[in-house]
Structures are given as structure tokens and as C-alpha cells.
Design a protein around this motif. Structure first.
Motif, PDB file in Angstrom:
ATOM      1  N   PRO A   1      55.508 -54.331  25.779  1.00  0.00           N
ATOM      2  CA  PRO A   1      54.849 -55.095  26.846  1.00  0.00           C
ATOM      3  C   PRO A   1      55.626 -54.943  28.157  1.00  0.00           C
ATOM      4  O   PRO A   1      56.859 -55.051  28.173  1.00  0.00           O
ATOM      5  CB  PRO A   1      54.898 -56.537  26.335  1.00  0.00           C
ATOM      6  CG  PRO A   1      55.000 -56.412  24.842  1.00  0.00           C
ATOM      7  CD  PRO A   1      55.824 -55.173  24.618  1.00  0.00           C
ATOM      8  N   HIS A   2      54.905 -54.675  29.231  1.00  0.00           N
ATOM      9  CA  HIS A   2      55.554 -54.415  30.521  1.00  0.00           C
ATOM     10  C   HIS A   2      56.344 -55.615  31.037  1.00  0.00           C
ATOM     11  O   HIS A   2      57.218 -55.453  31.883  1.00  0.00           O
ATOM     12  CB  HIS A   2      54.517 -54.002  31.564  1.00  0.00           C
ATOM     13  CG  HIS A   2      53.642 -55.127  31.997  1.00  0.00           C
ATOM     14  ND1 HIS A   2      52.579 -55.572  31.240  1.00  0.00           N
ATOM     15  CD2 HIS A   2      53.690 -55.922  33.078  1.00  0.00           C
ATOM     16  CE1 HIS A   2      52.014 -56.587  31.850  1.00  0.00           C
ATOM     17  NE2 HIS A   2      52.657 -56.820  32.972  1.00  0.00           N
ATOM     18  N   ASP A   3      56.063 -56.804  30.506  1.00  0.00           N
ATOM     19  CA  ASP A   3      56.730 -58.006  30.974  1.00  0.00           C
ATOM     20  C   ASP A   3      57.704 -58.604  29.954  1.00  0.00           C
ATOM     21  O   ASP A   3      58.131 -59.744  30.084  1.00  0.00           O
ATOM     22  CB  ASP A   3      55.700 -59.055  31.395  1.00  0.00           C
ATOM     23  CG  ASP A   3      54.708 -59.382  30.290  1.00  0.00           C
ATOM     24  OD1 ASP A   3      54.745 -58.745  29.207  1.00  0.00           O
ATOM     25  OD2 ASP A   3      53.874 -60.279  30.521  1.00  0.00           O
TER      26      ASP A   3
ATOM     27  N   SER B   1      55.591 -55.778  39.544  1.00  0.00           N
ATOM     28  CA  SER B   1      55.312 -56.521  38.310  1.00  0.00           C
ATOM     29  C   SER B   1      55.219 -55.627  37.080  1.00  0.00           C
ATOM     30  O   SER B   1      55.470 -56.081  35.971  1.00  0.00           O
ATOM     31  CB  SER B   1      54.005 -57.293  38.458  1.00  0.00           C
ATOM     32  OG  SER B   1      52.908 -56.390  38.506  1.00  0.00           O
ATOM     33  N   GLY B   2      54.803 -54.390  37.271  1.00  0.00           N
ATOM     34  CA  GLY B   2      54.581 -53.524  36.117  1.00  0.00           C
ATOM     35  C   GLY B   2      53.210 -53.708  35.502  1.00  0.00           C
ATOM     36  O   GLY B   2      52.908 -53.106  34.477  1.00  0.00           O
ATOM     37  N   ASP B   3      52.353 -54.535  36.123  1.00  0.00           N
ATOM     38  CA  ASP B   3      51.011 -54.754  35.588  1.00  0.00           C
ATOM     39  C   ASP B   3      50.236 -53.455  35.419  1.00  0.00           C
ATOM     40  O   ASP B   3      49.374 -53.349  34.544  1.00  0.00           O
ATOM     41  CB  ASP B   3      50.214 -55.693  36.497  1.00  0.00           C
ATOM     42  CG  ASP B   3      50.708 -57.126  36.459  1.00  0.00           C
ATOM     43  OD1 ASP B   3      51.512 -57.470  35.562  1.00  0.00           O
ATOM     44  OD2 ASP B   3      50.295 -57.910  37.335  1.00  0.00           O
ATOM     45  N   ASP B   4      50.529 -52.462  36.256  1.00  0.00           N
ATOM     46  CA  ASP B   4      49.825 -51.185  36.165  1.00  0.00           C
ATOM     47  C   ASP B   4      50.223 -50.392  34.913  1.00  0.00           C
ATOM     48  O   ASP B   4      49.624 -49.362  34.611  1.00  0.00           O
ATOM     49  CB  ASP B   4      50.054 -50.345  37.414  1.00  0.00           C
ATOM     50  CG  ASP B   4      51.527 -50.117  37.725  1.00  0.00           C
ATOM     51  OD1 ASP B   4      52.399 -50.830  37.185  1.00  0.00           O
ATOM     52  OD2 ASP B   4      51.813 -49.213  38.529  1.00  0.00           O
TER      53      ASP B   4
ATOM     54  N   LYS C   1      44.824 -49.422  31.381  1.00  0.00           N
ATOM     55  CA  LYS C   1      45.044 -48.527  32.527  1.00  0.00           C
ATOM     56  C   LYS C   1      46.424 -47.895  32.562  1.00  0.00           C
ATOM     57  O   LYS C   1      46.713 -47.083  33.426  1.00  0.00           O
ATOM     58  CB  LYS C   1      44.803 -49.275  33.836  1.00  0.00           C
ATOM     59  CG  LYS C   1      43.374 -49.732  34.018  1.00  0.00           C
ATOM     60  CD  LYS C   1      42.499 -48.555  34.312  1.00  0.00           C
ATOM     61  CE  LYS C   1      41.102 -49.003  34.688  1.00  0.00           C
ATOM     62  NZ  LYS C   1      40.285 -47.890  35.087  1.00  0.00           N
TER      63      LYS C   1
ATOM     64  N   ALA D   1      50.113 -51.789  31.901  1.00  0.00           N
ATOM     65  CA  ALA D   1      49.495 -52.517  30.792  1.00  0.00           C
ATOM     66  C   ALA D   1      48.192 -51.828  30.399  1.00  0.00           C
ATOM     67  O   ALA D   1      47.434 -51.392  31.266  1.00  0.00           O
ATOM     68  CB  ALA D   1      49.220 -53.963  31.195  1.00  0.00           C
TER      69      ALA D   1
ATOM     70  N   ARG E   1      50.476 -44.622  34.385  1.00  0.00           N
ATOM     71  CA  ARG E   1      49.330 -45.384  34.882  1.00  0.00           C
ATOM     72  C   ARG E   1      48.210 -44.391  35.129  1.00  0.00           C
ATOM     73  O   ARG E   1      48.468 -43.265  35.586  1.00  0.00           O
ATOM     74  CB  ARG E   1      49.687 -46.153  36.152  1.00  0.00           C
ATOM     75  CG  ARG E   1      50.058 -45.278  37.314  1.00  0.00           C
ATOM     76  CD  ARG E   1      50.367 -46.054  38.593  1.00  0.00           C
ATOM     77  NE  ARG E   1      51.584 -46.806  38.540  1.00  0.00           N
ATOM     78  CZ  ARG E   1      52.779 -46.362  38.897  1.00  0.00           C
ATOM     79  NH1 ARG E   1      52.933 -45.109  39.304  1.00  0.00           N
ATOM     80  NH2 ARG E   1      53.829 -47.134  38.840  1.00  0.00           N
TER      81      ARG E   1
END
Length: 163
Positions: free
Chosen positions: A9-11, A52-55, A60, A57, A79
Motif C-alpha cells: 500500500p502506497h500509504d 501522497s503517492g495516491d497515483d 492506476k 494505488a 503510474r
């Protein structure tokens, strides 16, 4: 000792520690080269927190973590930029883990995951002072190409066909 690579997980705390180590190293290298100093601690905290690193996840993107003897050792992610194109990012190994084949393993795992996500091509950017990274990418079949982004720190852009 054995390498393993798996999605992370990126977070997660592991991802956060690897991102901090990655950012600290590349930032310090740039500042030492251009200004003769390390990254200002306040800037470091601000910049680490800003991404954040959301990209990375699913669906995508994806962050992968390599472990050596079951201990986190490095990361790589991708990504999706569009339906056919992925961008490789956050390729990093802790200094003590380098020279053991982990970087190539991470990049190949990221390529495989990007391919499974539908990408037929992988792009990346890097800086001139990151000579180890440029050598790795060339060794893995990436070829230098035209700029694909406007990142102010990017000096070299690479591409590789995945299928």
C-alpha cells in the motif's frame, strides 16, 4: 538470502519510510552537487509530505517493495499515464542493499505489473547525476528518448516497449 517483491500500500509505514529515504537521498545529492549543502530539514519535510503517492494505488498504479531476508530493502512503482503508457517511478534501494540484484528485480517486477495493467510502453525520467540509475535503465533495455514531461529536475528521459 532471498529477494522477494510484492505490492505494498502506497500509504503504509514501510512505503513512507522508503519514500523518505528515497527523497532524502536524491534531494541531498542534488543540493550537494549544486549548492554544496544537504537538503534543508524544513524543505525535506514539506516535500515528502506534499507527495501522497495516491497515483501509485491500483487500478492506476502500483507500488512494489523488495525485501531481502524479509526486511524492506527498496521500492519501485508505476503510474498509468494513459491506456498504453506507464511511468516508472520511485526506483530505490537502501544503500546497504545495492549491488545484490534488487534494483533490476524491482524494475522487471514493475514492468510485469504495468504490462498486466495494459501498458505496452514504460517511460521514466532521471537526472544526470544519478549515473547508477541511468546505467541500470540502459542495461535493462531502456533507450533515451525525447522529454515526456516538464519536471524541472529531469535531464534524461527513457522509454521501453513492454510488448
Amino acid at each position: 538470502m532471498v529477494w522477494t517483491v510484492a505490492p505494498e500500500p502506497h500509504d503504509s509505514p514501510v512505503a513512507a519510510a522508503l519514500w523518505r529515504a528515497y527523497y532524502t537521498e536524491v534531494s541531498d545529492r542534488w543540493y550537494l552537487l549544486h549548492q554544496g549543502r544537504r537538503t534543508d530539514p524544513e524543505e525535506l519535510e514539506r516535500e515528502v509530505a506534499a507527495v501522497s503517492g495516491d497515483d501509485l494505488a491500483p487500478p492506476k498504479g502500483l507500488l512494489l517493495v523488495a525485501r531481502y531476508a524479509d526486511r524492506p530493502a527498496g521500492s519501485a512503482g508505476f503510474r498509468l499515464l494513459d491506456a498504453n503508457t506507464a511511468e516508472l517511478t520511485r526506483v530505490f534501494l537502501y544503500e546497504g542493499m545495492r549491488g545484490r540484484g534488487g534494483a533490476a528485480l524491482l524494475v522487471r517486477a514493475a514492468e510485469e505489473a504495468a504490462r498486466a495493467a495494459g501498458a505496452g510502453r514504460m517511460l521514466l525520467d532521471t537526472r544526470g547525476d544519478l549515473v547508477e540509475a541511468r546505467a541500470l535503465y540502459a542495461r535493462l533495455g531502456y533507450t533515451e528518448t525525447a522529454a515526456h514531461n516538464a519536471d524541472p529536475y529531469a535531464e534524461h528521459w527513457f522509454a521501453k516497449q513492454l510488448r
